[in-house]
Design a protein around this motif. Structure first.
Motif, PDB file in Angstrom:
ATOM      1  N   CYS A 198      -2.554 -53.013 117.535  1.00  0.00           N
ATOM      2  CA  CYS A 198      -2.058 -52.690 116.189  1.00  0.00           C
ATOM      3  C   CYS A 198      -1.830 -51.189 116.016  1.00  0.00           C
ATOM      4  O   CYS A 198      -0.864 -50.772 115.374  1.00  0.00           O
ATOM      5  N   ASP A 199      -2.708 -50.388 116.602  1.00  0.00           N
ATOM      6  CA  ASP A 199      -2.639 -48.932 116.440  1.00  0.00           C
ATOM      7  C   ASP A 199      -1.333 -48.369 117.028  1.00  0.00           C
ATOM      8  O   ASP A 199      -0.734 -47.457 116.464  1.00  0.00           O
ATOM      9  N   ILE A 200      -0.906 -48.937 118.159  1.00  0.00           N
ATOM     10  CA  ILE A 200       0.297 -48.394 118.811  1.00  0.00           C
ATOM     11  C   ILE A 200       1.523 -49.279 118.570  1.00  0.00           C
ATOM     12  O   ILE A 200       2.541 -49.152 119.250  1.00  0.00           O
ATOM     13  N   CYS A 254      -9.338 -48.106 107.774  1.00  0.00           N
ATOM     14  CA  CYS A 254     -10.221 -46.922 107.827  1.00  0.00           C
ATOM     15  C   CYS A 254     -10.185 -46.177 109.162  1.00  0.00           C
ATOM     16  O   CYS A 254     -10.816 -45.130 109.285  1.00  0.00           O
ATOM     17  N   HIS A 255      -9.468 -46.696 110.155  1.00  0.00           N
ATOM     18  CA  HIS A 255      -9.687 -46.227 111.539  1.00  0.00           C
ATOM     19  C   HIS A 255      -9.292 -44.777 111.812  1.00  0.00           C
ATOM     20  O   HIS A 255      -9.689 -44.223 112.842  1.00  0.00           O
ATOM     21  N   ASP A 256      -8.508 -44.155 110.922  1.00  0.00           N
ATOM     22  CA  ASP A 256      -8.152 -42.743 111.129  1.00  0.00           C
ATOM     23  C   ASP A 256      -8.539 -41.880 109.927  1.00  0.00           C
ATOM     24  O   ASP A 256      -7.977 -40.782 109.740  1.00  0.00           O
ATOM     25  N   LEU A 257      -9.504 -42.326 109.137  1.00  0.00           N
ATOM     26  CA  LEU A 257      -9.906 -41.597 107.928  1.00  0.00           C
ATOM     27  C   LEU A 257     -10.183 -40.120 108.200  1.00  0.00           C
ATOM     28  O   LEU A 257     -10.862 -39.776 109.177  1.00  0.00           O
ATOM     29  N   ARG A 313      -0.216 -43.960 105.445  1.00  0.00           N
ATOM     30  CA  ARG A 313       0.848 -44.894 105.810  1.00  0.00           C
ATOM     31  C   ARG A 313       0.642 -45.454 107.216  1.00  0.00           C
ATOM     32  O   ARG A 313       0.924 -46.620 107.481  1.00  0.00           O
ATOM     33  N   HIS A 314       0.159 -44.628 108.125  1.00  0.00           N
ATOM     34  CA  HIS A 314      -0.140 -45.130 109.480  1.00  0.00           C
ATOM     35  C   HIS A 314      -1.218 -46.208 109.385  1.00  0.00           C
ATOM     36  O   HIS A 314      -1.070 -47.297 109.947  1.00  0.00           O
ATOM     37  N   ALA A 315      -2.300 -45.932 108.654  1.00  0.00           N
ATOM     38  CA  ALA A 315      -3.397 -46.907 108.524  1.00  0.00           C
ATOM     39  C   ALA A 315      -2.881 -48.208 107.913  1.00  0.00           C
ATOM     40  O   ALA A 315      -3.219 -49.307 108.382  1.00  0.00           O
ATOM     41  N   TYR A 343       1.507 -37.551 110.801  1.00  0.00           N
ATOM     42  CA  TYR A 343       1.496 -38.942 111.281  1.00  0.00           C
ATOM     43  C   TYR A 343       0.229 -39.720 110.916  1.00  0.00           C
ATOM     44  O   TYR A 343       0.303 -40.837 110.407  1.00  0.00           O
ATOM     45  N   HIS A 344      -0.944 -39.150 111.217  1.00  0.00           N
ATOM     46  CA  HIS A 344      -2.192 -39.895 111.012  1.00  0.00           C
ATOM     47  C   HIS A 344      -2.634 -39.881 109.551  1.00  0.00           C
ATOM     48  O   HIS A 344      -3.702 -39.384 109.215  1.00  0.00           O
ATOM     49  N   ASN A 345      -1.774 -40.445 108.702  1.00  0.00           N
ATOM     50  CA  ASN A 345      -2.036 -40.454 107.261  1.00  0.00           C
ATOM     51  C   ASN A 345      -2.228 -41.896 106.782  1.00  0.00           C
ATOM     52  O   ASN A 345      -2.295 -42.818 107.597  1.00  0.00           O
TER      53      ASN A 345
HETATM   54 ZN    ZN Z   1      -4.382 -44.789 114.504  1.00  0.00          ZN
END
Ligand code: ZN
Length: 300
Positions: free
Chosen positions: A217-219, A106-109, A70-72, A66-68
């Motif tokens: 935006c994140d959720i 960048c938030h989940d790099l 595409r999510h960002a 998930y945290h890839n």
């Molecule tokens: Zn996130």
């Protein structure tokens, strides 16, 4: 290189999904966001440097469920849709728009598919470095590392003042994506909005607003039409179960229900709990905030 319009990419669409885009399409859509917010012109970003930076950001996401990347990308699209369709970009100004767009991308790099509490339970080196918001500090460090890498310096033509301000907004915004931070800050924020005492001329108020926008935006997958939402929920659950498997096999502990494959029948109930306790309150308060800003005609 021809970059399709924001309309053609459906970038203003709150029902957006990236299913029909390939990786190249997702990168071109990012270029379109930078172009349309006029960030390239305003901050004298070299086009080639921006392209290289986007490729580096994408490459520094791991291939987790998930945290890839595409999510960002989806988080950035939602930020773009919000700030353009509500004209919030006028309230935020160019510098904060730039910092927020960079923050979303960048938030989940370098996310490893495991959360903060896992880092602590597994005593990972990252948890030894940062005891709170462990992963978010790491995502920010990675962002700065890429921004400072040769050929990737999209902030290279900013003045020293602009540079330090972008980095400061970026840091706050990325750290705000830790839901523990959201829980800690939301009480004060909700009270402020409900009392209509939110003067956006104050930096502290702006910081809180930007932090809430990052959470929004994140959720945001939860706000999407059912088929999209369901598909994303399955990816999130998949990643959680993978963490649960590692906890069982390697750490010899029983994972919490949310991460325990054997408790997957509880998923719908847990999903509704997530909506009621986390999502709905933040969307409700943001509607109030939008109403206040519109009625103050701040950007008239
Ligand atoms: Zn996130």
């Amino acid at each position: 290189m021809k970059i399709a319009s924001a309309q053609a990419f459906r970038l203003y669409d709150f029902k957006f999904d990236d299913f029909s885009l390939d990786d190249e399409g997702s990168l071109k859509a990012c270029l379109r966001m930078f172009l349309d917010l006029d960030l390239i012109g305003r901050f004298h970003i070299e086009y080639e440097v921006l392209c290289r930076w986007l490729l580096s950001v994408k490459r520094n996401y791991r291939n987790v469920t998930y945290h890839n990347w595409r999510h960002a990308f989806n988080v950035a699209q939602m930020m773009f849709a919000i700030i353009t369709t509500t004209q919030w970009w006028k309230v935020l100004g160019e510098l904060e728009c730039l910092a927020l767009l960079v923050a979303c991308l960048c938030h989940d790099l370098d996310h490893r598919g495991t959360n903060n509490s896992f880092q602590i339970k597994a005593s990972s080196p990252l948890a030894q470095l940062y005891t709170t918001s462990t992963m978010e500090h790491h995502h920010f460090d990675q962002s700065v590392m890429i921004l400072n890498s040769c050929g990737n310096q999209i902030l290279g033509n900013c003045t020293p003042d602009e540079y330090s301000r972008v980095i400061s907004v970026l840091e706050d915004a990325i750290l705000a994506t830790d839901l523990a931070v959201y829980f800690r800050k939301r009480g004060g924020f909700f009270a402020m909005v409900k009392s209509k005492q939110c003067d956006l001329n104050w930096e502290e108020v702006r910081e809180q607003v930007r932090g809430m926008m990052m959470t929004v935006c994140d959720i945001a997958a939860i706000t999407k039409p059912w088929p999209t939402q369901k598909q994303v929920a399955e990816l999130v659950a998949g990643e959680f179960f993978e963490q649960g498997d590692i906890e069982k096999q390697e750490l010899k502990i029983t994972p919490i229900d949310m991460m325990n494959r054997e408790k997957k029948d509880k998923l719908p109930v847990m999903q509704v709990g997530f909506i009621d306790s986390i999502c709905l309150p933040v969307y409700e308060v943001c509607i109030c905030l939008l109403y206040i800003v519109v009625s103050c005609k701040i950007w008239a």
